[in-house]
Motif scaffolding. Structure first.
Motif, PDB file in Angstrom:
ATOM      1  N   PHE A  90      30.672  45.247  37.069  1.00 22.99           N
ATOM      2  CA  PHE A  90      30.920  47.368  36.260  1.00 22.99           C
ATOM      3  C   PHE A  90      31.064  46.044  34.828  1.00 22.99           C
ATOM      4  O   PHE A  90      31.792  46.433  34.761  1.00 22.99           O
ATOM      5  CB  PHE A  90      31.904  47.536  37.211  1.00 22.99           C
ATOM      6  N   SER A  93      31.833  49.597  32.188  1.00 26.13           N
ATOM      7  CA  SER A  93      32.903  50.425  32.082  1.00 26.13           C
ATOM      8  C   SER A  93      34.153  49.886  31.152  1.00 26.13           C
ATOM      9  O   SER A  93      35.004  48.645  30.980  1.00 26.13           O
ATOM     10  CB  SER A  93      33.684  50.244  33.564  1.00 26.13           C
ATOM     11  N   GLN A 100      41.187  50.838  35.860  1.00 22.58           N
ATOM     12  CA  GLN A 100      40.486  50.016  37.173  1.00 22.58           C
ATOM     13  C   GLN A 100      40.804  49.850  37.961  1.00 22.58           C
ATOM     14  O   GLN A 100      40.540  50.054  39.057  1.00 22.58           O
ATOM     15  CB  GLN A 100      39.755  49.296  36.461  1.00 22.58           C
ATOM     16  N   THR A 148      32.243  54.966  45.085  1.00 30.56           N
ATOM     17  CA  THR A 148      33.498  55.186  44.932  1.00 30.56           C
ATOM     18  C   THR A 148      34.200  54.500  43.525  1.00 30.56           C
ATOM     19  O   THR A 148      34.709  55.222  42.573  1.00 30.56           O
ATOM     20  CB  THR A 148      34.629  54.916  45.949  1.00 30.56           C
ATOM     21  N   GLN A 149      33.508  53.121  43.856  1.00 34.05           N
ATOM     22  CA  GLN A 149      33.818  51.826  43.056  1.00 34.05           C
ATOM     23  C   GLN A 149      32.757  52.455  41.478  1.00 34.05           C
ATOM     24  O   GLN A 149      33.060  52.687  40.526  1.00 34.05           O
ATOM     25  CB  GLN A 149      33.074  50.726  42.790  1.00 34.05           C
ATOM     26  N   LYS A 150      31.506  53.153  41.810  1.00 37.84           N
ATOM     27  CA  LYS A 150      30.216  53.093  40.538  1.00 37.84           C
ATOM     28  C   LYS A 150      30.799  54.918  39.748  1.00 37.84           C
ATOM     29  O   LYS A 150      31.156  54.420  38.761  1.00 37.84           O
ATOM     30  CB  LYS A 150      29.056  53.089  41.230  1.00 37.84           C
ATOM     31  N   HIS A 151      31.584  55.334  41.064  1.00 39.91           N
ATOM     32  CA  HIS A 151      32.356  56.262  40.351  1.00 39.91           C
ATOM     33  C   HIS A 151      33.289  57.267  39.967  1.00 39.91           C
ATOM     34  O   HIS A 151      33.790  58.501  39.117  1.00 39.91           O
ATOM     35  CB  HIS A 151      31.234  57.484  41.293  1.00 39.91           C
ATOM     36  N   PHE A 152      34.186  55.763  40.173  1.00 35.95           N
ATOM     37  CA  PHE A 152      35.169  56.539  39.686  1.00 35.95           C
ATOM     38  C   PHE A 152      36.101  54.875  38.815  1.00 35.95           C
ATOM     39  O   PHE A 152      36.355  55.095  38.564  1.00 35.95           O
ATOM     40  CB  PHE A 152      35.999  56.740  41.066  1.00 35.95           C
ATOM     41  N   LYS A 155      34.061  53.656  36.282  1.00 34.51           N
ATOM     42  CA  LYS A 155      32.567  54.518  35.317  1.00 34.51           C
ATOM     43  C   LYS A 155      33.547  54.520  34.261  1.00 34.51           C
ATOM     44  O   LYS A 155      33.829  53.486  33.521  1.00 34.51           O
ATOM     45  CB  LYS A 155      33.414  55.933  36.252  1.00 34.51           C
ATOM     46  N   LYS A 157      33.458  55.931  30.852  1.00 37.46           N
ATOM     47  CA  LYS A 157      33.900  56.647  30.143  1.00 37.46           C
ATOM     48  C   LYS A 157      32.834  57.115  28.784  1.00 37.46           C
ATOM     49  O   LYS A 157      33.405  56.375  27.594  1.00 37.46           O
ATOM     50  CB  LYS A 157      35.391  56.696  29.544  1.00 37.46           C
TER      51      LYS A 157
END
Length: 161
Positions: A90, A93, A100, A148-152, A155, A157
């Motif tokens: 990611f 991000s 994170q 969870t990792q991708k969308h929280f 993510k 911003k």
């Protein structure tokens, strides 16, 4: 090992999968798979050779050997998993590193609790072998973890917010 070496190594194997999944998903699968394999190895070694099937006492807390092994494997894979997700998977991000890490920790703790209860159910109530139960638990947790990792946790911003 520098992140560029890891990324180049993973990306070398990506071309046959290009039509099946995006590059980020492939990197997640490679990093997550490697980290999961590490967690399974730590789990099995600690369950069979360190804790040897005995209850483990940590102060007033007494854990079954498989739960102590699960906790140890999660501690090891937490560190390697965060580093791989942040610097290999990611990378786009734009959240601050400490945010994170905090979000990754929250998601990780939820996954740890989920793993604990799934392991307890499979081993104690369904009478499944601890290693097989750990593999089933891992499959469930991996799916939840990716989302969870991708969308929280990592993510992206929207700009200007």
């Amino acid at each position: 090992m520098p992140k560029s070496v890891i990324i180049k190594f993973i990306d070398f194997f990506y071309p046959p999968f290009r039509k099946l999944m995006p590059e980020q998903t492939f990197r997640y699968a490679a990093c997550g798979g490697s980290n999961t394999l590490l967690a399974i190895i730590v789990f099995n070694i600690s369950h069979q050779y360190i804790f040897e099937g005995d209850n483990v006492s940590v102060g007033p807390l007494v854990m079954k050997s498989y739960n102590a092994a699960l906790f140890l494997s999660f501690c090891v894979s937490f560190i390697t998993g965060f580093l791989l997700m942040k610097f290999v998977v990611f990378v786009d991000s734009n959240l601050r590193g400490r945010i994170q890490l905090f979000r990754y920790l929250l998601a990780y703790l939820v996954n740890l609790m989920l793993s604990y209860f799934l392991m307890k159910f499979f081993v104690e109530y369904a009478a499944i072998n601890a290693t097989v139960a750990q593999l089933i638990t891992t499959a469930v947790v991996i799916t939840i973890s990716y989302l969870t990792q991708k969308h929280f946790s990592f993510k992206v911003k929207p700009e200007g917010k």
